[in-house]
Scaffold this motif. Structure first.
Motif, PDB file in Angstrom:
ATOM      1  N   ARG A  28       0.849  -1.197   0.149  1.00  0.00           N
ATOM      2  CA  ARG A  28      -0.048   0.095  -0.123  1.00  0.00           C
ATOM      3  C   ARG A  28       0.726   1.194  -0.003  1.00  0.00           C
ATOM      4  O   ARG A  28       0.421   2.360  -0.620  1.00  0.00           O
ATOM      5  CB  ARG A  28      -0.956   0.033   1.194  1.00  0.00           C
ATOM      6  N   GLU A  29       1.964   1.300   0.726  1.00  0.00           N
ATOM      7  CA  GLU A  29       2.833   2.506   0.779  1.00  0.00           C
ATOM      8  C   GLU A  29       3.390   2.413  -0.705  1.00  0.00           C
ATOM      9  O   GLU A  29       3.619   3.679  -0.952  1.00  0.00           O
ATOM     10  CB  GLU A  29       3.932   2.236   1.841  1.00  0.00           C
ATOM     11  N   ALA A  30       4.106   1.510  -1.120  1.00  0.00           N
ATOM     12  CA  ALA A  30       4.630   1.635  -2.588  1.00  0.00           C
ATOM     13  C   ALA A  30       3.570   2.333  -3.552  1.00  0.00           C
ATOM     14  O   ALA A  30       3.957   3.144  -4.301  1.00  0.00           O
ATOM     15  CB  ALA A  30       5.050   0.289  -2.990  1.00  0.00           C
ATOM     16  N   ILE A  34       4.234   5.696  -5.473  1.00  0.00           N
ATOM     17  CA  ILE A  34       4.187   5.430  -6.836  1.00  0.00           C
ATOM     18  C   ILE A  34       3.333   6.590  -7.433  1.00  0.00           C
ATOM     19  O   ILE A  34       3.535   7.260  -8.470  1.00  0.00           O
ATOM     20  CB  ILE A  34       3.838   4.344  -7.571  1.00  0.00           C
ATOM     21  N   LEU A  35       1.998   6.714  -6.995  1.00  0.00           N
ATOM     22  CA  LEU A  35       0.945   7.549  -7.367  1.00  0.00           C
ATOM     23  C   LEU A  35       1.664   9.280  -7.162  1.00  0.00           C
ATOM     24  O   LEU A  35       1.312   9.874  -7.972  1.00  0.00           O
ATOM     25  CB  LEU A  35      -0.419   7.249  -6.793  1.00  0.00           C
ATOM     26  N   ALA A  36       2.136   9.550  -6.097  1.00  0.00           N
ATOM     27  CA  ALA A  36       2.349  10.845  -5.866  1.00  0.00           C
ATOM     28  C   ALA A  36       3.659  11.103  -6.644  1.00  0.00           C
ATOM     29  O   ALA A  36       3.497  12.305  -7.335  1.00  0.00           O
ATOM     30  CB  ALA A  36       2.903  10.761  -4.365  1.00  0.00           C
ATOM     31  N   ILE A  40       3.943  14.389  -9.710  1.00  0.00           N
ATOM     32  CA  ILE A  40       5.092  15.035 -10.004  1.00  0.00           C
ATOM     33  C   ILE A  40       5.694  14.776 -11.264  1.00  0.00           C
ATOM     34  O   ILE A  40       6.056  15.802 -12.117  1.00  0.00           O
ATOM     35  CB  ILE A  40       6.119  14.943  -8.844  1.00  0.00           C
ATOM     36  N   TYR A  41       5.815  13.446 -11.782  1.00  0.00           N
ATOM     37  CA  TYR A  41       6.618  13.474 -13.139  1.00  0.00           C
ATOM     38  C   TYR A  41       5.534  14.006 -14.497  1.00  0.00           C
ATOM     39  O   TYR A  41       6.036  14.685 -15.248  1.00  0.00           O
ATOM     40  CB  TYR A  41       6.417  11.908 -13.258  1.00  0.00           C
ATOM     41  N   LYS A  42       4.327  14.042 -14.017  1.00  0.00           N
ATOM     42  CA  LYS A  42       3.314  14.541 -15.070  1.00  0.00           C
ATOM     43  C   LYS A  42       3.586  16.194 -15.331  1.00  0.00           C
ATOM     44  O   LYS A  42       3.574  16.717 -16.374  1.00  0.00           O
ATOM     45  CB  LYS A  42       1.869  14.370 -14.756  1.00  0.00           C
ATOM     46  N   GLN A  43       4.169  16.819 -14.203  1.00  0.00           N
ATOM     47  CA  GLN A  43       4.388  18.238 -14.324  1.00  0.00           C
ATOM     48  C   GLN A  43       5.786  18.524 -14.777  1.00  0.00           C
ATOM     49  O   GLN A  43       6.039  19.155 -15.538  1.00  0.00           O
ATOM     50  CB  GLN A  43       4.407  18.977 -13.157  1.00  0.00           C
ATOM     51  N   LEU A  56      10.392   1.231  -7.572  1.00  0.00           N
ATOM     52  CA  LEU A  56       9.324   0.913  -6.583  1.00  0.00           C
ATOM     53  C   LEU A  56       8.097  -0.025  -7.080  1.00  0.00           C
ATOM     54  O   LEU A  56       7.826  -0.763  -6.435  1.00  0.00           O
ATOM     55  CB  LEU A  56       8.501   2.261  -6.114  1.00  0.00           C
ATOM     56  N   THR A  57       7.924  -0.055  -8.374  1.00  0.00           N
ATOM     57  CA  THR A  57       6.995  -0.787  -9.029  1.00  0.00           C
ATOM     58  C   THR A  57       7.429  -2.184  -8.932  1.00  0.00           C
ATOM     59  O   THR A  57       6.648  -3.371  -8.510  1.00  0.00           O
ATOM     60  CB  THR A  57       6.520  -0.399 -10.494  1.00  0.00           C
ATOM     61  N   ALA A  58       8.681  -2.313  -9.156  1.00  0.00           N
ATOM     62  CA  ALA A  58       9.270  -3.733  -9.002  1.00  0.00           C
ATOM     63  C   ALA A  58       9.315  -4.361  -7.539  1.00  0.00           C
ATOM     64  O   ALA A  58       8.855  -5.528  -7.372  1.00  0.00           O
ATOM     65  CB  ALA A  58      10.924  -3.634  -9.533  1.00  0.00           C
ATOM     66  N   ILE A  59       9.754  -3.612  -6.768  1.00  0.00           N
ATOM     67  CA  ILE A  59       9.401  -3.793  -5.233  1.00  0.00           C
ATOM     68  C   ILE A  59       8.133  -4.445  -5.020  1.00  0.00           C
ATOM     69  O   ILE A  59       7.737  -5.188  -4.305  1.00  0.00           O
ATOM     70  CB  ILE A  59       9.997  -2.965  -4.386  1.00  0.00           C
TER      71      ILE A  59
END
Length: 74
Positions: A28-30, A34-36, A40-43, A56-59
């Protein structure tokens, strides 16, 4: 940049000998991180942020694979 530092600290955690509830919390924390980072990446379109999200996705995938367990053989 607090989220980025939090994500980097999350990567450094030890992930061995975890209970099921610990795995659920980590997953859940990952997802939250990732969503947060994605917002940031979108901007900013910074490739370093994308690399952090991939790690993080791999973890997260490893933890979820362990949560679901091995499939039963027939």
């Amino acid at each position: 940049m607090d989220i980025i530092n939090e994500a980097l600290a999350f990567e450094q955690r030890k992930m061995k000998s975890l209970s099921t509830s610990d795995r659920v919390k980590i997953s859940r924390e990952a997802k939250r991180l990732i969503l947060a980072l994605n917002n940031i990446y979108k901007q900013k379109k910074d490739e370093n942020i994308m690399d952090i999200m991939k790690r993080l996705t791999a973890i997260k995938q490893k933890v979820e694979k362990r949560l679901k367990g091995a499939p039963l053989s027939a």
